[in-house]
Enzyme design. Structure first.
Site, short mmCIF file in Angstrom:
data_model
loop_
_atom_site.label_atom_id
_atom_site.label_comp_id
_atom_site.label_asym_id
_atom_site.label_seq_id
_atom_site.Cartn_x
_atom_site.Cartn_y
_atom_site.Cartn_z
CG ASN A 9 104.71 70.21 31.12
OD1 ASN A 9 104.98 69.07 30.74
ND2 ASN A 9 103.46 70.60 31.40
CE LYS A 11 101.99 71.96 28.23
NZ LYS A 11 100.90 72.90 27.98
CG HIS A 96 99.56 70.59 33.35
ND1 HIS A 96 98.67 70.81 32.32
CD2 HIS A 96 100.58 71.46 33.17
CE1 HIS A 96 99.15 71.79 31.56
NE2 HIS A 96 100.30 72.20 32.05
CD GLU A 98 98.17 70.67 28.72
OE1 GLU A 98 99.09 69.83 28.82
OE2 GLU A 98 98.35 71.81 28.27
CD GLU A 165 101.24 75.68 34.04
OE1 GLU A 165 102.29 75.93 33.47
OE2 GLU A 165 100.54 74.68 33.77
N GLY A 171 99.44 77.79 26.05
CA GLY A 171 99.50 77.43 24.63
C GLY A 171 98.76 78.40 23.72
CB SER A 204 101.85 82.20 26.56
OG SER A 204 100.83 81.41 25.96
P1 13P Z 1 102.86 76.99 27.25
O1 13P Z 1 104.16 77.55 27.75
O2 13P Z 1 103.00 76.24 25.96
O3 13P Z 1 101.78 77.99 27.25
O4 13P Z 1 102.43 75.85 28.33
C1 13P Z 1 102.40 76.17 29.68
C2 13P Z 1 102.20 74.93 30.45
O5 13P Z 1 101.16 74.31 30.42
C3 13P Z 1 103.34 74.44 31.26
O6 13P Z 1 102.95 73.43 32.13
#
Ligand code: 13P
Length: 241
Positions: A9, A11, A96, A98, A165, A171, A204
């Protein structure tokens, strides 16, 4: 048999030029990857055409990061299912954290997006997961149960991927302990009518922890943020042992 799916992903990262640069570094690293692993890149809308053109004939599938429930209309800033399928998009991330946290996405809108995606032949990757506060308050199981109950009304579980997640692991470098991720994913599976849904872990995932995560019996794949931006890192993850 549950399908293994490793998805990146991206982002809001990478221009088209940067996408091409990534592919130059990445495509050669997956020639030996086991055939039964699906590799997906979920990229910004502006990168979809570039990716789709350059992936022709490779085994990587194209994914988007959101989709609206209408086929067209006055919805400034949104993207419709036919706009994605025209570009050979096969997967789409929906719900997601976010999107939920910063853009007002709710279980109800997640449900509308899931159904629209499936109607147009897209496979949704539904994201669920709890905040640190909810985890500390012992609310994780109930919260995830509620997210699934509301999101999955009228959704076809034959064409669905779920990603667990935990928000506190995204992150932060603070990966969920693999046995705990396995436990929650088992709980998610027990709530489904189709036990063969691919359920990924996200939060992560890195070259250094992917082997342990993928060794867990309930975990069928990974949804990878930061580490999917670097060709070598993502290659190591896709080629987990
Ligand atoms: P990270 O791998 O950067 O922690 O992000 C995970 C994520 O949100 C994947 O959709």
């Amino acid at each position: 048999m549950r399908k293994v799916i490793i998805a990146g992903n991206w982002k809001m990262y990478k221009t088209q030029a940067e996408t091409q640069e990534f592919l130059q570094g990445f495509l050669d690293t997956i020639t030996e990857t086991a055939d039964d692993r699906e590799i997906v890149l979920c990229v910004p809308f502006t990168d979809l055409a570039t990716l789709s053109r350059n992936l022709h004939g490779t085994r990587i599938q194209v994914g988007a990061q959101n989709v609206h429930w209408e086929e067209a209309g006055a919805y400034t800033g949104e993207i419709s299912p036919p706009m994605l399928t025209e570009l050979n998009v096969r997967y789409v991330v929906i719900g997601h954290s976010e999107r939920r946290q910063y853009f007002g996405e709710t279980d109800a809108t997640v449900n509308l997006r899931l159904k629209a995606a499936q109607k147009h032949g897209l496979t949704p990757i539904l994201c669920v997961g709890e905040t640190k506060q909810q985890r500390d308050a012992g609310e994780t199981e109930a919260l995830i149960q509620q997210q699934l109950e509301q999101a999955l009304v009228g959704v076809d579980q034959q064409r669905l991927v779920i990603a667990y997640e935990p928000i506190w692991a995204i992150g932060t470098g603070d990966t969920c302990e693999s046995k705990e991720a396995n436990r929650i994913i088992g709980l998610i599976r027990s709530q489904l009518t189709n036990p063969n849904v691919t359920i990924q872990y996200g939060g992560s995932v890195k070259p250094g922890n992917v082997d342990e995560i993928m060794a867990q019996p309930e975990i069928d794949g990974a949804l990878v943020g930061g580490a999917s931006l670097e060709p070598q890192d993502f290659a190591r993850i896709v080629n987990y042992q």
